[in-house]
Design a protein around this motif. Structure first.
Motif, short mmCIF file in Angstrom:
data_model
loop_
_atom_site.label_atom_id
_atom_site.label_comp_id
_atom_site.label_asym_id
_atom_site.label_seq_id
_atom_site.Cartn_x
_atom_site.Cartn_y
_atom_site.Cartn_z
N THR A 36 0.88 -1.42 0.05
CA THR A 36 0.12 -0.03 -0.09
C THR A 36 0.93 1.28 -0.05
OG1 THR A 36 -0.37 -0.05 2.57
CG2 THR A 36 -1.84 -1.07 1.06
N PRO A 37 0.21 2.24 -0.59
CA PRO A 37 0.96 3.50 -0.53
C PRO A 37 1.28 4.12 0.55
CG PRO A 37 -1.27 3.84 -1.43
CD PRO A 37 -1.01 2.51 -1.27
N LEU A 38 2.23 5.20 0.89
CA LEU A 38 2.65 5.87 1.96
C LEU A 38 2.57 7.37 1.54
CD1 LEU A 38 3.55 5.80 5.18
CD2 LEU A 38 5.85 5.91 3.98
N LEU A 54 0.86 9.03 5.67
CA LEU A 54 -0.43 8.41 5.73
C LEU A 54 -0.33 6.75 5.21
CD1 LEU A 54 -3.24 10.86 5.05
CD2 LEU A 54 -2.15 10.37 7.37
N LYS A 55 -0.14 6.05 5.94
CA LYS A 55 -0.12 4.45 5.38
C LYS A 55 -1.48 3.97 4.91
CE LYS A 55 2.07 0.60 4.50
NZ LYS A 55 2.49 0.24 3.12
N LEU A 56 -1.77 3.99 3.72
CA LEU A 56 -3.29 4.00 3.29
C LEU A 56 -3.69 2.32 2.89
CD1 LEU A 56 -3.48 7.02 0.73
CD2 LEU A 56 -4.12 6.77 3.21
N GLU A 57 -4.00 1.71 4.02
CA GLU A 57 -4.51 0.49 4.12
C GLU A 57 -6.11 0.22 3.37
OE1 GLU A 57 -2.99 -2.47 4.69
OE2 GLU A 57 -1.43 -1.13 4.25
N VAL A 318 4.12 8.57 10.91
CA VAL A 318 3.60 7.65 10.12
C VAL A 318 2.33 7.27 10.87
CG1 VAL A 318 3.23 5.89 9.05
CG2 VAL A 318 5.29 6.87 8.61
N ILE A 319 0.92 7.62 10.07
CA ILE A 319 -0.36 7.43 10.69
C ILE A 319 -0.73 6.18 9.95
CG2 ILE A 319 -2.62 8.12 11.10
CD1 ILE A 319 -1.67 11.10 11.06
#
Ligand SMILES: *Cc1c(COP(=O)(O)O)cnc(C)c1O
Length: 340
Positions: A36-38, A54-57, A318-319
Motif C-alpha cells: 500500500t502507498p505511503l 499516511l499509510k493507506l490500507e 506515520v499514521i
C-alpha cells in the motif's frame, strides 16, 4: 485435555513472533495482498510541525489491512487443513477479509453471525463466496455456534487478532513503511484487540528500537487500554461508536496481543466521538479520503492536539489509516456536521 494445562499456555506466551516471522509472512502473502502507498500530508505536516505520512490500507482488497493477517494465516495451513476449510466469527472487516482471501486461494470459508447483523453485511459475505451462518440473538450465541461448527466439521478457526500468524501478517505493513521511509520516528496505530498494534510495533522496533509506537483507541470503549491499566484482560461495556471496527473485548483468555501490546506501547491516546467525526470529515475534505471511523482515529489524535503542541512529537510521523469501509450516509453526516 493437555492443551488446557497452564504449562502449555504459558509456554505459548513466551514464543512471541519475531521480525523474521514477519519477513516470512511478507513473502507468503506477497501475491495475495497489496503493497500500500505511503503518502505525505501537507496539511497534517504543517499542523504537527513534523513530516506526517499516511499509510493507506484503505486500498487493500475489502478495504482494510485485515487481509494481511488472514492471508498469512490461511497460507500457513497444511494442505489437509486447507481442504477442510476455515471458519471465522465476525460481523465486519475480519469476516470480509477471511472470505476474500479464502475465495482467492480456493478454500471454503464459513462466517458465523448473529441474527442482529444487518442483511447487507450478510449479503456482502455471500457475494465474496463465504457460507454465512446466521444463528442466535447475541454475539455470544453466534460465537458458541461457530465453535460447534468448527468441531463438527473439523474446520480451522481464524481468529481476528490473537494469533501469531495474524499478528505477523499485520506486521508486514511496517516493513513497507520502513522501506519507503527508513527515518520513521513515530507510528500512530489504531488499537482494538491489538493484532495490528502488536505486529506493526514489534516489527518497527526490531528495525529501529528508538521508534515510538502510539496506540489510538476510542474513548467510549478502549478495551486494550483498560486491560493494560488493570494489568490483565478485562471486559468492557457494549456501546456504539463511530469507530465500530474497534469495538469488542480483547478476550479474557488472551494469549499474545495483551503481552505484546504491553511490551511495545509507548503511549496510548483516547479520542472522542466528536474528534473521530471531525477527522472523518477533514480526511474527506482535504485528503479526499473516505475513511471509516476506525481508520480515522490516528488522524483524530493528531488533529485534536492530544499528542501535545506542534513540534512535540518526533517526526517523521506515520499514521496507519487502517480502513475505509464506511456507510456513505454516515460519512456524509460527518461532513455536514463538521463543516468548514
Ligand atoms: C480490526 C480493525 C482495527 C483494529 O485492529 P486490532 O488488531 O483488533 O487492534 C482497526 N481498524 C480497522 C479498520 C479494523 O478493521
Amino acid at each position: 485435555m493437555s492443551d488446557k494445562q497452564p504449562t502449555i499456555s504459558s509456554r505459548a506466551r513466551d514464543i512471541s513472533p519475531s521480525l523474521t516471522d514477519v519477513y516470512l509472512a511478507r513473502r507468503r502473502i506477497a501475491q495475495t495482498v497489496n503493497r500500500t502507498p505511503l503518502v505525505r500530508s501537507e496539511r497534517l505536516s504543517r499542523l504537527a510541525g513534523a513530516e506526517v505520512y499516511l499509510k493507506l490500507e484503505t486500498v487493500q482488497p475489502t478495504g482494510t489491512f485485515k487481509v494481511r493477517g488472514a492471508a498469512n494465516k490461511l497460507l500457513s495451513l497444511t494442505e489437509a487443513e486447507k481442504n477442510r476449510g476455515v471458519i471465522a466469527f465476525s460481523t465486519g472487516n475480519h469476516g470480509r477479509a477471511v472470505a476474500n482471501v479464502a475465495r482467492d486461494l480456493g478454500i471454503n470459508a464459513v462466517v458465523c453471525l448473529s441474527e442482529r447483523v444487518p442483511a447487507f453485511r450478510v449479503q456482502a459475505l455471500r457475494d465474496l463466496g463465504a457460507e454465512a451462518v446466521i444463528y442466535g440473538r447475541s454475539q455470544d450465541e453466534a460465537y458458541a455456534k461457530a465453535l460447534e461448527i468448527r468441531d463438527s466439521r473439523n474446520l480451522t478457526m481464524v481468529a481476528p487478532f490473537d494469533d501469531p500468524q495474524v499478528i505477523c501478517g499485520q506486521g508486514t505493513l511496517a516493513l513497507e513503511v520502513f522501506e519507503d521511509l527508513p527515518t520513521t520516528a513515530t507510528v500512530l496505530i489504531p488499537l482494538s484487540g491489538g493484532g495490528l498494534f502488536s505486529g506493526v510495533a514489534l516489527a518497527a522496533k526490531a528495525i529501529n528500537p528508538k521508534v515510538s509506537a502510539i496506540g489510538v483507541s476510542m474513548e467510549v470503549a478502549p478495551a486494550m487500554v483498560r486491560s493494560l491499566e488493570a494489568g490483565r484482560p478485562v471486559e468492557i461495556e457494549e456501546v456504539d461508536s463511530l469507530a465500530d471496527a474497534l469495538l469488542g473485548g480483547i478476550g479474557l483468555d488472551n494469549r499474545y496481543t495483551f503481552e505484546l501490546t504491553k511490551r511495545h506501547i509507548d503511549k496510548a491516546v483516547l479520542v472522542s466521538e466528536d474528534q473521530i467525526g471531525r477527522a472523518m470529515a477533514s480526511a474527506f475534505r482535504f485528503e479526499r479520503l473516505c475513511l471509516e471511523g476506525s481508520g480515522a482515529v490516528g488522524l483524530a489524535a493528531l488533529e485534536s492536539g492530544l499528542l501535545g503542541p506542534s513540534g512535540s512529537i518526533p517526526g517523521p510521523i506515520v499514521i496507519v489509516v487502517s480502513g475505509g469501509n464506511v456507510d456513505p450516509d454516515l460519512l456524509v453526516e460527518q461532513i455536514k456536521n463538521y463543516g468548514p
